[in-house]
Design an enzyme around this catalytic site. Structure first.
Site, mmCIF file in Angstrom:
data_model
loop_
_atom_site.group_PDB
_atom_site.id
_atom_site.type_symbol
_atom_site.label_atom_id
_atom_site.label_comp_id
_atom_site.label_asym_id
_atom_site.label_seq_id
_atom_site.Cartn_x
_atom_site.Cartn_y
_atom_site.Cartn_z
ATOM 1 N N ASP A 34 -86.975 -29.892 17.468
ATOM 2 C CA ASP A 34 -86.318 -30.798 16.529
ATOM 3 C C ASP A 34 -84.875 -30.391 16.241
ATOM 4 O O ASP A 34 -84.045 -31.230 15.876
ATOM 5 C CB ASP A 34 -87.103 -30.958 15.224
ATOM 6 C CG ASP A 34 -87.579 -29.649 14.621
ATOM 7 O OD1 ASP A 34 -87.262 -28.576 15.174
ATOM 8 O OD2 ASP A 34 -88.286 -29.694 13.600
ATOM 9 N N GLY A 35 -84.540 -29.111 16.449
ATOM 10 C CA GLY A 35 -83.139 -28.722 16.330
ATOM 11 C C GLY A 35 -82.300 -29.321 17.439
ATOM 12 O O GLY A 35 -81.265 -29.954 17.208
ATOM 13 N N GLU A 93 -83.519 -18.625 17.094
ATOM 14 C CA GLU A 93 -82.664 -17.877 16.178
ATOM 15 C C GLU A 93 -83.498 -17.165 15.117
ATOM 16 O O GLU A 93 -83.219 -16.021 14.733
ATOM 17 C CB GLU A 93 -81.654 -18.813 15.508
ATOM 18 C CG GLU A 93 -80.535 -19.271 16.407
ATOM 19 C CD GLU A 93 -80.994 -20.222 17.491
ATOM 20 O OE1 GLU A 93 -82.032 -20.892 17.290
ATOM 21 O OE2 GLU A 93 -80.322 -20.305 18.535
ATOM 22 N N ASN A 100 -91.152 -28.693 14.113
ATOM 23 C CA ASN A 100 -91.660 -27.564 13.327
ATOM 24 C C ASN A 100 -90.702 -27.149 12.213
ATOM 25 O O ASN A 100 -90.970 -26.200 11.476
ATOM 26 C CB ASN A 100 -91.988 -26.379 14.228
ATOM 27 C CG ASN A 100 -90.765 -25.815 14.938
ATOM 28 O OD1 ASN A 100 -89.667 -26.368 14.849
ATOM 29 N ND2 ASN A 100 -90.950 -24.728 15.668
ATOM 30 N N GLY A 157 -84.726 -22.810 23.503
ATOM 31 C CA GLY A 157 -85.314 -22.529 22.205
ATOM 32 C C GLY A 157 -86.630 -21.803 22.378
ATOM 33 O O GLY A 157 -87.168 -21.679 23.479
#
Length: 244
Positions: A104-105, A137, A131, A52
């Protein structure tokens, strides 16, 4: 020469970190949070990092005085990698504090392993960067698709610290850089007692330069059957083949 290179790199990071304005109310600038975490980590810590936007940037803010300490996703490229990897590292090195850096994803893909920590008595510390966005992405959408992000906002997230407590472990939330040092020490102390702690760090939505710049280029081809492709072939939306 090596010390000089390290010093130059530290200065470059500081220039990107400490010139930033104060954090938004109740949230921390990502790079500042990473620097504070780095300062607080014990020298014998093991850290795994997820994929990420932020989790890749955090790789620049980690220093390890001993080998076999850094477990990044790298070519595994698996979202949700860091937490179970940290669990395995703890089993291999039970006397060392182990941390997992997770957005957090990605946390939504691996938080269920908190129950495994409880059931199998595996004490680690996932650090959840909250966040509210799929950062990698979204930055790609901003650059290559005319600033039209779609499906990248995590419009609702639960209180991950409260979720952790409901699953039988400790949960801490920090929203100021001054809270990070004490929170990390509490996590280390809990690990020494055999207890997992989920540390949630509330961050702004600021994103860093994409780490997949090269991967997003139109590839150079050599086979005849691909000869019709070239750098301007970017489809009907006319996005650039590279970000400059």
């Amino acid at each position: 020469a090596l010390d000089a290179a390290r010093g130059a790199w530290a200065s470059e990071l500081d220039a990107m970190t400490f010139h930033l304005a104060d954090e938004a109310q109740g949230r921390i600038k990502p790079r500042l949070a990473l620097r504070k975490l780095e300062e607080a980590l014990p020298p014998d810590a093991i850290v795994s990092t997820d994929i990420g936007n932020l989790s890749s940037v955090c790789n620049s803010y980690l220093r390890f005085p001993r080998p076999r300490s850094f477990l990044p996703a790298m070519s595994f490229g698996s979202c949700g990698y860091a937490f179970p990897t940290a669990m395995g590292a703890k089993l291999a090195a039970p006397d060392r504090p182990v941390f997992a850096y997770v957005g957090d994803g990605a946390w939504g893909m691996s938080l269920q392993e908190t129950l495994t920590c409880v059931r199998e008595n595996i004490a680690v510390t996932p650090v959840v960067f909250a966040n509210g966005v799929w950062g990698a992405e979204q930055i790609n959408c901003r650059i290559w698709y005319g600033r039209r992000p779609m499906g990248t906002e995590l419009s609702y997230s639960p209180d991950f610290a409260a979720v952790a407590r409901s699953m039988g472990v400790h949960g801490i939330t920090v929203s100021s850089p001054d809270e990070i040092g004490d929170a990390v020490q509490e996590c280390v102390d809990n690990q020494a007692k055999g207890k997992t702690t989920v540390l949630v760090v509330k961050l702004t939505t600021e994103l860093s330069e994409p780490f997949r710049r090269d991967a997003m280029r139109v590839q150079e081809t050599f086979l005849e059957k691909y000869s019709s492709r070239h750098g301007s072939d970017e489809g009907i939306i006319n996005v650039p083949s590279d970000y400059k």
